[in-house]
Design an enzyme around this catalytic site. Structure first.
Site, PDB file in Angstrom:
ATOM      1  N   CYS A 188       3.354   7.938   1.306  1.00  0.00           N
ATOM      2  CA  CYS A 188       2.033   7.870   1.909  1.00  0.00           C
ATOM      3  C   CYS A 188       1.712   6.451   2.350  1.00  0.00           C
ATOM      4  O   CYS A 188       0.788   5.804   1.841  1.00  0.00           O
ATOM      5  CB  CYS A 188       0.990   8.443   0.962  1.00  0.00           C
ATOM      6  N   GLU A 189       2.559   5.965   3.221  1.00  0.00           N
ATOM      7  CA  GLU A 189       2.415   4.690   3.908  1.00  0.00           C
ATOM      8  C   GLU A 189       3.356   4.812   5.086  1.00  0.00           C
ATOM      9  O   GLU A 189       4.225   5.672   5.088  1.00  0.00           O
ATOM     10  CB  GLU A 189       2.905   3.527   3.031  1.00  0.00           C
TER      11      GLU A 189
END
Ligand SMILES: *Cc1c(COP(=O)(O)O)cnc(C)c1O
Length: 408
Positions: free
Chosen positions: A328-329
């Site tokens: 989640c980046e």
């Protein structure tokens, strides 16, 4: 090792998984040794931090190599692999005197890279042989992040501090048995590297009890077509001759040492990951894999290029993809890369995944680190199991909060 072997490995051991070809490691080692065949005494220390699995360390031991280590723990891994402490050199930066003393007591060759610790160590242990790391202030590559011999680098003792270094040796009567440099990760120009070695020779001549000179590493390997790689054969030819001349002038034969990581293992490694989702957006097609920078951070950290092949569909039509991870980046492995048409479930093989890939992996997003497989004698051998939830929970302590006042 064929593509089908890689697919079989992904099926048997699951995805993602790292695979290393022992033949490629051995042939790179042999190539280096033959390049320096003219040197009377040669020692290759494999840089453990590139890929530190103990089976890989044992393979290097079998090949006749020593190890280059940068932490007490890497030394311990080498010993666990059965490597003789005399074949290990310890080249840390910024570690405590206490750690250096611990490693020296194990019989490992220590290498000190600052005058403060050198003076303290020499005063306490004048009989223990010490190698000193010199910074010749030569920019071997173009990238300041991976060139560690230049003036702003934290590594090594500056050549301008040699008078102080000699005074410390004289005052403490310590035993300097080696001179070392490691200018960075890229030797693009052999001329520049040889220039740095001249500085090292000049420094070495000032020490009377040398057993070796260690020229570090920086051998560049190709990551994509057209990449410059270090001409090892040319370098070996020129440096061996120059080294033999140095030994003649010095009055006796000493050992020529190197400590490559990337050169020995980069091309031997493949990282296999499965495509979870093919996502068409308004501007691109994403191939989202079951991995991220938790498993392979080099593209995001250094902008490194890794070749990517769709080994599940090797002969399909090429299309442009952005290959991304599940973290989640933003974790983009490749942008607008032409890859044989991808279907969800396909296995992608990243090349040059031997060096600084698994060894930089983390548990970010609480994901497991992958398994590692060594391919040798035509067979796959598991050399590290995939982590499990136990590994994620290990060392964590769940408080009961009985006595902790939680604000209402
Ligand atoms: C990292 C390192 C190496 C290995 O460098 P490569 O570019 O992987 O060959 C060698 N010596 C020292 C001291 C290092 O820190």
């Amino acid at each position: 090792m064929e593509s089908q072997d890689l697919i079989n490995i992904a099926q048997e051991y699951g995805s993602p998984v790292y695979v290393y070809d022992a033949n490629t490691i051995a042939s790179q080692y042999e190539r280096l040794v033959s390049a320096f065949a003219k040197a009377k005494s040669l020692r290759i220390h494999y840089a453990v931090k590139a890929l530190s699995n103990i089976s890989v360390l044992k393979l290097f031991k079998q090949l006749g190599a020593g190890l280059d280590t940068v932490s007490l723990q890497e030394v311990q891994l080498g010993l666990a692999a059965g490597v003789d402490p005399k074949m290990i050199i310890y080249t840390p930066n910024g570690v405590s005197l206490a750690e250096i003393e611990k490693v020296a007591a194990m019989g490992v060759q220590i290498n000190i890279d600052n005058l403060s610790i050198l003076e303290q160590f020499g005063s306490k242990h004048p009989k223990t042989p010490v190698c000193v790391r010199i910074n010749p202030h030569v920019m071997a590559g173009g990238n300041a992040n991976i060139s560690v011999g230049h003036i702003d680098s934290k590594f090594g003792i500056s050549i301008h501090q040699i008078p102080h270094l000699l005074r410390i040796v004289e005052n403490t009567k310590m035993n300097v048995n080696g001179i070392h440099m490691h200018t960075g990760s890229d030797i693009l120009d052999i001329g520049v590297f040889l220039y740095a070695t001249e500085i090292l020779f000049e420094t070495a001549a000032k020490f009377k009890d040398l057993e070796f000179i260690d020229f570090g590493s920086g051998f560049k390997v190709p990551y994509k077509e057209g990449d410059v790689s270090t001409d090892i054969e040319d370098l070996g030819e020129q440096l061996s001759e120059r080294f033999n001349q140095f030994c003649k002038d010095y009055g006796r034969d000493i050992t020529l040492a190197f400590e490559p990581g990337k050169f020995l293992v980069s091309e031997a490694g493949y990282f296999l990951a499965q495509v979870n989702v093919v996502k068409q957006t308004t501007s691109t097609v994403f191939a989202g894999i079951d991995s991220g920078f938790n498993h392979l951070i080099r593209p995001m950290l250094y902008g490194s290029y890794h070749g990517i092949k769709n080994i599940s569909n090797p002969t399909g039509r090429n299309r442009f993809y952005s290959v991304v991870g599940y973290i989640c980046e933003t974790d983009t492995f490749a942008n607008n890369r032409q890859i044989s048409e991808i279907t969800e479930g396909d296995i992608l093989a990243f090349s040059n995944a031997g060096a600084y890939c698994y060894s930089m992996a983390s548990n970010y997003n609480s994901r497991y680190r992958p398994a590692e497989v060594l391919w040798y004698n035509g067979e796959a051998h598991l050399i590290r199991e995939r982590e499990t939830m136990d590994d994620i929970l290990k060392n964590q302590i769940l408080l009961d909060f009985k006595d902790v006042a939680v604000p209402a």
